[in-house]
Design an enzyme around this catalytic site. Sequence first.
Site, mmCIF file in Angstrom:
data_model
loop_
_atom_site.group_PDB
_atom_site.id
_atom_site.type_symbol
_atom_site.label_atom_id
_atom_site.label_comp_id
_atom_site.label_asym_id
_atom_site.label_seq_id
_atom_site.Cartn_x
_atom_site.Cartn_y
_atom_site.Cartn_z
ATOM 1 N N HIS C 95 0.944 -1.231 0.312
ATOM 2 C CA HIS C 95 0.062 0.048 0.082
ATOM 3 C C HIS C 95 0.967 1.285 -0.158
ATOM 4 O O HIS C 95 1.917 1.352 0.551
ATOM 5 C CB HIS C 95 -0.973 -0.093 1.361
ATOM 6 C CG HIS C 95 -1.651 1.353 1.380
ATOM 7 N ND1 HIS C 95 -2.402 1.768 0.501
ATOM 8 C CD2 HIS C 95 -1.842 2.051 2.626
ATOM 9 C CE1 HIS C 95 -3.004 2.965 1.164
ATOM 10 N NE2 HIS C 95 -2.574 2.986 2.466
ATOM 11 N N HIS C 97 0.854 6.043 -0.774
ATOM 12 C CA HIS C 97 0.096 7.009 -1.426
ATOM 13 C C HIS C 97 0.979 7.716 -2.730
ATOM 14 O O HIS C 97 1.139 8.765 -2.571
ATOM 15 C CB HIS C 97 0.135 8.117 -0.236
ATOM 16 C CG HIS C 97 -0.961 7.493 0.973
ATOM 17 N ND1 HIS C 97 -1.399 8.495 1.654
ATOM 18 C CD2 HIS C 97 -1.367 6.263 1.220
ATOM 19 C CE1 HIS C 97 -2.459 7.821 2.449
ATOM 20 N NE2 HIS C 97 -2.237 6.673 2.315
ATOM 21 N N ASP C 120 1.413 -5.267 -19.877
ATOM 22 C CA ASP C 120 2.391 -6.030 -19.403
ATOM 23 C C ASP C 120 2.052 -6.517 -17.591
ATOM 24 O O ASP C 120 2.741 -7.686 -17.486
ATOM 25 C CB ASP C 120 3.737 -5.529 -19.482
ATOM 26 C CG ASP C 120 4.306 -5.332 -21.000
ATOM 27 O OD1 ASP C 120 3.750 -5.944 -21.780
ATOM 28 O OD2 ASP C 120 5.296 -4.712 -21.237
ATOM 29 N N HIS C 169 -8.750 7.694 -1.373
ATOM 30 C CA HIS C 169 -7.605 7.312 -0.583
ATOM 31 C C HIS C 169 -6.155 6.998 -1.488
ATOM 32 O O HIS C 169 -5.501 8.003 -1.830
ATOM 33 C CB HIS C 169 -7.973 5.888 0.143
ATOM 34 C CG HIS C 169 -7.024 5.630 1.172
ATOM 35 N ND1 HIS C 169 -7.455 4.660 2.346
ATOM 36 C CD2 HIS C 169 -5.830 5.745 1.606
ATOM 37 C CE1 HIS C 169 -6.331 4.434 3.063
ATOM 38 N NE2 HIS C 169 -5.393 5.103 2.650
ATOM 39 N N TYR C 227 8.806 -13.609 -22.660
ATOM 40 C CA TYR C 227 9.547 -12.380 -22.113
ATOM 41 C C TYR C 227 10.411 -12.581 -21.138
ATOM 42 O O TYR C 227 9.981 -13.844 -20.414
ATOM 43 C CB TYR C 227 8.449 -11.318 -21.822
ATOM 44 C CG TYR C 227 9.340 -10.149 -21.126
ATOM 45 C CD1 TYR C 227 9.628 -8.912 -21.988
ATOM 46 C CD2 TYR C 227 9.867 -10.133 -19.803
ATOM 47 C CE1 TYR C 227 10.309 -7.951 -21.428
ATOM 48 C CE2 TYR C 227 10.408 -9.023 -19.519
ATOM 49 C CZ TYR C 227 10.791 -7.860 -20.388
ATOM 50 O OH TYR C 227 11.502 -6.733 -19.807
#
Lengths: 234, 234, 234, 234
Positions: C95, C97, C120, C169, C227
Amino acid sequence: MLLPTLRQAVLEANLELVRRGLVLYTFGNVSGISRQEGLVAIKPSGVSYETMSAAEIVVTDLSGRVIEGNLRPSSDLATHLEIYNHFPDAGGVAHTHSEFATAWAQARRPIPCFGTTHADYFQGPVPVTADLTPAEIASEYEKNTGIAICHLFDRSARNYVPAALVAGHAPFCWGSTPADAAHNAVILESVARMACYTISIAPQAEPLARELRDKHFLRKHGRTAYYGQPKIPK
Amino acid sequence: MLLPTLRQAVLEANLELVRRGLVLYTFGNVSGISRQEGLVAIKPSGVSYETMSAAEIVVTDLSGRVIEGNLRPSSDLATHLEIYNHFPDAGGVAHTHSEFATAWAQARRPIPCFGTTHADYFQGPVPVTADLTPAEIASEYEKNTGIAICHLFDRSARNYVPAALVAGHAPFCWGSTPADAAHNAVILESVARMACYTISIAPQAEPLARELRDKHFLRKHGRTAYYGQPKIPK
Amino acid sequence: MLLPTLRQAVLEANLELVRRGLVLYTFGNVSGISRQEGLVAIKPSGVSYETMSAAEIVVTDLSGRVIEGNLRPSSDLATHLEIYNHFPDAGGVAHTHSEFATAWAQARRPIPCFGTTHADYFQGPVPVTADLTPAEIASEYEKNTGIAICHLFDRSARNYVPAALVAGHAPFCWGSTPADAAHNAVILESVARMACYTISIAPQAEPLARELRDKHFLRKHGRTAYYGQPKIPK
Amino acid sequence: MLLPTLRQAVLEANLELVRRGLVLYTFGNVSGISRQEGLVAIKPSGVSYETMSAAEIVVTDLSGRVIEGNLRPSSDLATHLEIYNHFPDAGGVAHTHSEFATAWAQARRPIPCFGTTHADYFQGPVPVTADLTPAEIASEYEKNTGIAICHLFDRSARNYVPAALVAGHAPFCWGSTPADAAHNAVILESVARMACYTISIAPQAEPLARELRDKHFLRKHGRTAYYGQPKIPK
């Protein structure tokens, strides 16, 4: 070696542009003038900043003829010479392609004086030249660029705005010394960036009131300045 | 080891992309070609730049078959090969997902030639390919990407624009050497950034007049160039 | 000390967020799970990244009770637990910001899949949650945030999009390991930035065609991926 | 030397602004107050951050008279003093021209509370002052700037928003200590940047619901806070 002190000042002002992130590869150039000797010291054309030395700075006379130096001067030399010719107080000239100031030049919009940061250095909008004509481009292009810059100031000489945007090209700044010219180029880029954000937030943003603009400019410049420390220590 | 000099040049050009902030993780790839030997040297696929060595650069023939190397070549190899096939002067190809050039590719808009910075390197707008068809995506996708790039230049060969945007993907650049290709990729990103700011400031901004565009391009390129230092010292 | 390897992986994934410029001060948090032991390791709340050690990573059970550690776990722990509960393959959650992904979350707009960089990693748009109700905010806020995230995926489970934006958020990402979750957070920020530039250049930009999106996703993921390098060296 | 601890704290808070990229050259200033002794310590005007020492921090009384120090105090001192006078809990004040917060000030738009990052620090929009009148500019300009700031809070004292934008100028922030004031200035710039991106993505973006805003603010501040670690170790 002619003008060792001026060469060193010109070198350092060029490196300041690198340090402040204003140049990519060999872009940009700063010069300085010795009014007394009638000589100009300028960055060589297309040379890497990483290895540049004071000895590589090229010295020319006021007609642009190389007086000392093995390298070609910056291709923008003739523009610098016009600026020195028009502004008798200019001791240095700085040219960059710094990205936000260049964007305003490409947009052909003067940078409005939106805030006190701008007003601390430029007592009004930073103007943008007219487009050069095909004839002005075909012959003596760099000199004509300088003439277009100086033409902007013919009638607004009372306000001190030591910078101009060349339409479709990029900014030129000047100042009392090469360091001062480079300093103005750094401030101009910050001011151009904030002005771009400002119109993104408020497309109809209004410029600063004249009273506040002059208050800030004169707080830092002129006889009644009180920003910073006195020149002679108490 | 085959082509040690070319491998080293390809390695260094790849690292230049990192140094200039154009790549994230293992994104991007640069290759170089030896026209004489009919061999291409290219970054291995998905390998970290931090530890990459010249020995890890993969050498293939012009059909894409690995001639030397223990690693898979970049998955974009077939695109590079098409570019080498179409532009006989190309000595290097650089592909990045640099963020502003990629944004133009995602917006499917050519980058207009808004200023002299652009014109110094690209003698016109940087074009964007058509979308590939489902059939072109399903089979030989990377080769078809290269064909779409080259198709853009079939009829505009007179102007030198060593870069193209692949619609919905990202830019490819080329040049006389791997270093030159990477250099063009760095310039393209700066030009793309300034073009984005330009239309933010003036949505209807006009491209540079043809005379000024060609003046700047020819000031740096071709027989009459006078930017930088002469190739043979005076 | 419980789970020393997982703690170390969680610490390193947290530091990767710092290294890539995704966090300011103590913002952000990464966790990892040991499915076998039913334990989660997570960054402590409000602790400086500069001095954080593996011993400070907090270990909790799947109900959020601290099993080992002297510090409080991240206040977002309950959101992480919901994600682990809903996605049985998730081995790590990150998580941040980060500024552009957060701007999309604040704008309450899913990030469209505008290009192959996005495709991708994320096989479709990155969705944004509904606003929580006052009741969901008042009680078990962090758990309800996780429920709102998981609710987005109830009906679109076929496409792999290991990220979501929480309205007003910021983003949450997940992956097979803590490092993979942090990696996805870094990619998401780059993708969010390019998407913001894309709509600035072309407000009506269209997302990638499904064929090209799936081509790129499957080029890097799944049984037919080609890839990067094979997992087992040749 | 008076107030050695406060001087050191003021020096360090000033340097934090440099470290976080909030100041250019000598822009910006942080002060701190000793309520007990009725003294303020503030950055000297126009002095380089690179060489600044705690001994150069200027100490004044609450009327702005220099009590100790050989240098002039920051020209914005009178603004700081008004803020200390109006907010009895303020222990430090920070002023910057950080580029995004300044752009909002130049646009004369309050920064809406678009997300939880904002709400974690500022319990509502960051307001912008009215323009000063010509009379307020002509005499006691810096003091009148402070009065304009404080006037914004006369009737909204219940919500804690330790920052304001001065119209056409830049932000001022405050906090319990000089470090806290500088910290708020850093957060404000990040919040201003994300708010600018938010309205670029969604020009009609709505602010956060009051419930979510207060939830986040109170999660970090006040008696029921549970973010971070308890002040007294368990």
